[in-house]
Design a protein around this motif. Structure first.
Motif, mmCIF file in Angstrom:
data_model
loop_
_atom_site.group_PDB
_atom_site.id
_atom_site.type_symbol
_atom_site.label_atom_id
_atom_site.label_comp_id
_atom_site.label_asym_id
_atom_site.label_seq_id
_atom_site.Cartn_x
_atom_site.Cartn_y
_atom_site.Cartn_z
ATOM 1 N N ALA A 6 -19.928 -15.027 -5.445
ATOM 2 C CA ALA A 6 -21.191 -14.341 -5.162
ATOM 3 C C ALA A 6 -21.024 -12.835 -5.085
ATOM 4 N N LEU A 7 -19.888 -12.406 -4.570
ATOM 5 C CA LEU A 7 -19.732 -10.970 -4.328
ATOM 6 C C LEU A 7 -19.135 -10.225 -5.516
ATOM 7 N N LYS A 8 -18.573 -11.010 -6.452
ATOM 8 C CA LYS A 8 -17.913 -10.389 -7.613
ATOM 9 C C LYS A 8 -18.797 -9.368 -8.329
ATOM 10 N N ASP A 9 -20.056 -9.755 -8.583
ATOM 11 C CA ASP A 9 -20.949 -8.880 -9.345
ATOM 12 C C ASP A 9 -21.176 -7.571 -8.606
ATOM 13 N N ALA A 10 -21.514 -7.720 -7.319
ATOM 14 C CA ALA A 10 -21.794 -6.525 -6.518
ATOM 15 C C ALA A 10 -20.541 -5.647 -6.411
ATOM 16 N N LEU A 11 -19.371 -6.285 -6.309
ATOM 17 C CA LEU A 11 -18.129 -5.529 -6.197
ATOM 18 C C LEU A 11 -17.763 -4.867 -7.516
ATOM 19 N N GLY A 12 -18.075 -5.569 -8.605
ATOM 20 C CA GLY A 12 -17.718 -5.069 -9.929
ATOM 21 C C GLY A 12 -18.382 -3.746 -10.257
ATOM 22 N N LYS A 13 -19.593 -3.530 -9.698
ATOM 23 C CA LYS A 13 -20.307 -2.286 -9.981
ATOM 24 C C LYS A 13 -19.605 -1.123 -9.288
ATOM 25 N N GLY A 14 -19.006 -0.278 -10.061
ATOM 26 C CA GLY A 14 -18.438 0.950 -9.475
ATOM 27 C C GLY A 14 -17.135 0.757 -8.728
ATOM 28 N N GLY A 15 -16.358 -0.292 -9.088
ATOM 29 C CA GLY A 15 -15.015 -0.424 -8.516
ATOM 30 C C GLY A 15 -14.999 -0.726 -7.032
ATOM 31 N N GLY A 16 -15.554 -1.866 -6.651
ATOM 32 C CA GLY A 16 -15.617 -2.240 -5.241
ATOM 33 C C GLY A 16 -14.265 -2.604 -4.653
ATOM 34 N N LEU A 17 -14.228 -2.669 -3.333
ATOM 35 C CA LEU A 17 -12.998 -2.992 -2.618
ATOM 36 C C LEU A 17 -13.235 -4.202 -1.728
ATOM 37 N N TRP A 18 -12.204 -5.035 -1.593
ATOM 38 C CA TRP A 18 -12.263 -6.133 -0.619
ATOM 39 C C TRP A 18 -10.991 -6.037 0.212
ATOM 40 N N ILE A 19 -11.171 -5.770 1.486
ATOM 41 C CA ILE A 19 -10.025 -5.573 2.375
ATOM 42 C C ILE A 19 -9.923 -6.753 3.338
ATOM 43 N N GLY A 20 -8.726 -7.300 3.472
ATOM 44 C CA GLY A 20 -8.554 -8.421 4.403
ATOM 45 C C GLY A 20 -7.092 -8.753 4.588
ATOM 46 N N GLY A 21 -6.845 -9.722 5.450
ATOM 47 C CA GLY A 21 -5.476 -10.128 5.749
ATOM 48 C C GLY A 21 -4.828 -10.784 4.538
ATOM 49 N N ALA A 22 -3.523 -10.559 4.402
ATOM 50 C CA ALA A 22 -2.768 -11.200 3.323
ATOM 51 C C ALA A 22 -2.698 -12.699 3.602
ATOM 52 N N PRO A 23 -2.781 -13.528 2.550
ATOM 53 C CA PRO A 23 -2.742 -14.972 2.756
ATOM 54 C C PRO A 23 -1.448 -15.418 3.420
ATOM 55 N N GLU A 24 -0.361 -14.824 3.055
ATOM 56 C CA GLU A 24 0.879 -15.094 3.773
ATOM 57 C C GLU A 24 1.703 -13.818 3.828
ATOM 58 N N GLN A 25 2.587 -13.799 4.804
ATOM 59 C CA GLN A 25 3.410 -12.611 5.025
ATOM 60 C C GLN A 25 4.157 -12.249 3.745
ATOM 61 N N GLN A 26 3.972 -11.006 3.276
ATOM 62 C CA GLN A 26 4.663 -10.621 2.045
ATOM 63 C C GLN A 26 5.697 -9.530 2.296
ATOM 64 N N GLU A 27 5.250 -8.527 3.021
ATOM 65 C CA GLU A 27 6.172 -7.433 3.313
ATOM 66 C C GLU A 27 6.125 -7.204 4.824
ATOM 67 N N ALA A 28 6.912 -6.277 5.291
ATOM 68 C CA ALA A 28 6.861 -5.965 6.722
ATOM 69 C C ALA A 28 5.500 -5.347 7.015
ATOM 70 N N PRO A 29 4.850 -5.719 8.139
ATOM 71 C CA PRO A 29 3.557 -5.128 8.453
ATOM 72 C C PRO A 29 3.670 -3.610 8.562
ATOM 73 N N SER A 30 2.644 -2.914 8.061
ATOM 74 C CA SER A 30 2.655 -1.460 8.218
ATOM 75 C C SER A 30 1.225 -1.042 8.497
ATOM 76 N N ASP A 31 1.024 0.227 8.790
ATOM 77 C CA ASP A 31 -0.340 0.637 9.092
ATOM 78 C C ASP A 31 -1.048 1.200 7.874
ATOM 79 N N SER A 32 -0.723 0.644 6.708
ATOM 80 C CA SER A 32 -1.533 1.047 5.562
ATOM 81 C C SER A 32 -1.849 -0.185 4.708
#
Ligand code: ADQ
Length: 459
Positions: free
Chosen positions: A26-52
């Motif tokens: 549902a959100l793909k279209d709205a996000l696609g317009k103008g290079g949208g961002l989706w920010i959220g938790g990683a599905p599983e731990q990948q790297e050491a947590p950092s503040d970026s």
């Protein structure tokens, strides 16, 4: 128009491989317009947590992954989110587990996340925050002088004032909601609860336009019932059924995360009473309950699993024969394609939560049906979906006799009535699918007013 920035506890996959769930589609279209961002938790731990935020560019939009220290995340997610807010919002105040470190972890995660998001914003971005894990985010962003429009959607129900007051420091929780420009709910029931909480907790003043005035600013509120990708799900069902045999007996189906809010023991009690009262149906009907586990390490979730297994065993022991198992119980997740076919080949969909924001299973069940020979939806009066889906058979999930009688009514329902009810439900569903949900929320969130204050990038 600026970019859309979605923020949720879990990010979608970085390669699009698990996009079939409604929200991403549902959100793909709205996000696609103008290079949208989706920010959220990683599905599983990948790297050491950092503040970026670690960015991954998909073809359609960019996914920003954040990671937390495991202990902090545990106190945030299993602690404050799912041992305080989830039980409180679902009316189970007896299950609230108050620990100081839970509230601290919740505050820390939201504060740190706000800082990371602020570093990536442009002046005309619109931010859409999802669900109870992230309620304080707008307040934290505003403290960093972010002036963008920020909307929030609550996927779970909002309880009435008195239940809400069981949350320690509840006025503060209400204040978090009031920092948004727009707060969306699943139902008018939840919307009324919010207005009441604002009026009594924060001296909010209801305006003629439906907004609430609090501390000299106005918060817009609305009910935006979430839905599914109706066409997509129907296609799964039609295609899948073409290569699959129907169930040998008329089947009842329940599909729920294993959660105490879903009313699973009460459902089984109702089914048991039905078999007790109407022996003619024994060996002639079956119940398939699919309930994948979630939040396993929270005690209340361990308890519900044990209770359900005990109840299913009791019904099978009491009524089962060598040839017939009354309850089939699967404790795992299935693919959406598999679910769609199971729904299509089930005569009755049992959706009987004790309290639920919406309940998408109810909508998926209807979308998957064969319109020439549709099954019947039995729906709890306490599911948000009941506000729209009045042509379902509506039950009180606490009343085993009501469930038992309604199962009988559903199984005995003539084809003409099944078609009539399904047709009405399907037509509404098709009109109000998940794309409609997205666009109505975003329409209310825009147009973003021109910033009065100069924009400051937070550091
Ligand atoms: P949930 O509590 O997770 O969502 P629900 O709306 O029923 O509840 O959505 C569950 C989803 O998971 C459905 O799409 C369903 O098909 C899927 N699912 C369940 N069991 C499954 C299994 N065994 N295998 C595979 N898939 C399975 C929260 C709120 C709800 C609200 C939604 C959306 O609690 O009230 O409707 O968010 O806003």
């Amino acid at each position: 128009m600026g970019r859309l920035v979605i923020v949720s506890n879990r990010a979608p996959s970085i390669d699009g491989s698990t996009d079939s769930g409604g929200l991403v589609v549902a959100l793909k279209d709205a996000l696609g317009k103008g290079g949208g961002l989706w920010i959220g938790g990683a599905p599983e731990q990948q790297e050491a947590p950092s503040d970026s935020i670690v960015w991954h560019d998909r073809r359609d939009f960019s996914v920003g992954l954040v990671e937390w220290e495991p202990e902090l995340y545990r106190d945030f997610y299993l602690g404050y989110c799912n041992s305080v807010l989830w039980p409180a919002f679902h009316g189970r105040v007896d299950l609230i587990d108050v620990q100081g470190r839970y509230a601290e972890a919740y505050a820390t995660v939201n504060k740190r996340l706000a800082r990371m998001i602020a570093q990536n914003l442009r002046e005309d971005d619109q931010i859409w925050v999802h669900d109870y894990q992230l309620i304080p985010l707008a307040q934290e962003l505003k403290a960093l002088r972010v002036r963008n429009r920020i909307g929030f959607f609550l996927h779970v129900p909002l309880p009435d004032l008195h239940t809400f007051m069981a949350i320690p420091d509840w006025q503060n929780v209400a204040r978090w909601f009031s920092a948004y420009d727009l707060v969306g709910f699943q139902t008018s029931r939840d919307l009324r609860h919010m207005i009441n909480i604002f009026q009594h907790g924060l001296r909010g003043e209801l305006r003629a336009n439906g907004n609430i005035g609090i501390d000299g600013r106005e918060v817009a509120l609305g009910a935006f019932p979430i839905s599914i990708d109706v066409e997509g799900f129907r296609e799964f069902a039609v295609k899948g059924a073409a290569g699959t045999a129907p169930a040998p007996l008329p089947r009842l189906i329940g599909v729920d995360r294993l959660d105490y809010s879903k009313g699973l023991p009460q459902r089984l009690a109702g089914y048991g009473e039905f078999l007790e009262k109407y022996p003619g149906y024994r060996s002639n009907v079956s119940l398939l309950q699919i309930a994948p586990p979630t939040r396993n390490s929270v005690n209340a979730y361990k308890a519900i699993r044990a209770e359900l297994e005990h109840l299913a065993g009791r019904i099978n022991g009491r009524f089962g024969t060598v040839e017939w198992t009354p309850v089939q119980y699967l404790h795992r997740a299935l693919t959406r394609e598999e679910l769609a076919v199971l729904f299509r080949y089930s005569r009755v969909g049992l959706v009987t939560p004790l309290f639920d924001g919406m309940n998408l299973v109810a909508k998926e069940y209807v979308a998957a049906q064969d319109e020439d020979d549709p099954g019947v939806l039995i729906l709890s009066q306490f599911a948000g979906a009941a506000e729209e889906m009045s042509e379902a058979l509506i039950v009180n999930p606490h009343d085993a006799s009501d469930i038992a009688e309604t199962i009988k009514t559903a199984l005995d329902m003539p084809l003409s009535e099944r078609i009539e009810r399904h047709d009405a439900l399907y037509r509404k569903l098709k009109k109000h699918d998940v794309t409609y949900w997205t666009s109505s929320f975003l329409k209310r969130l825009s147009p973003s007013p021109v910033s009065v204050l100069p924009y400051h990038r937070a550091i």
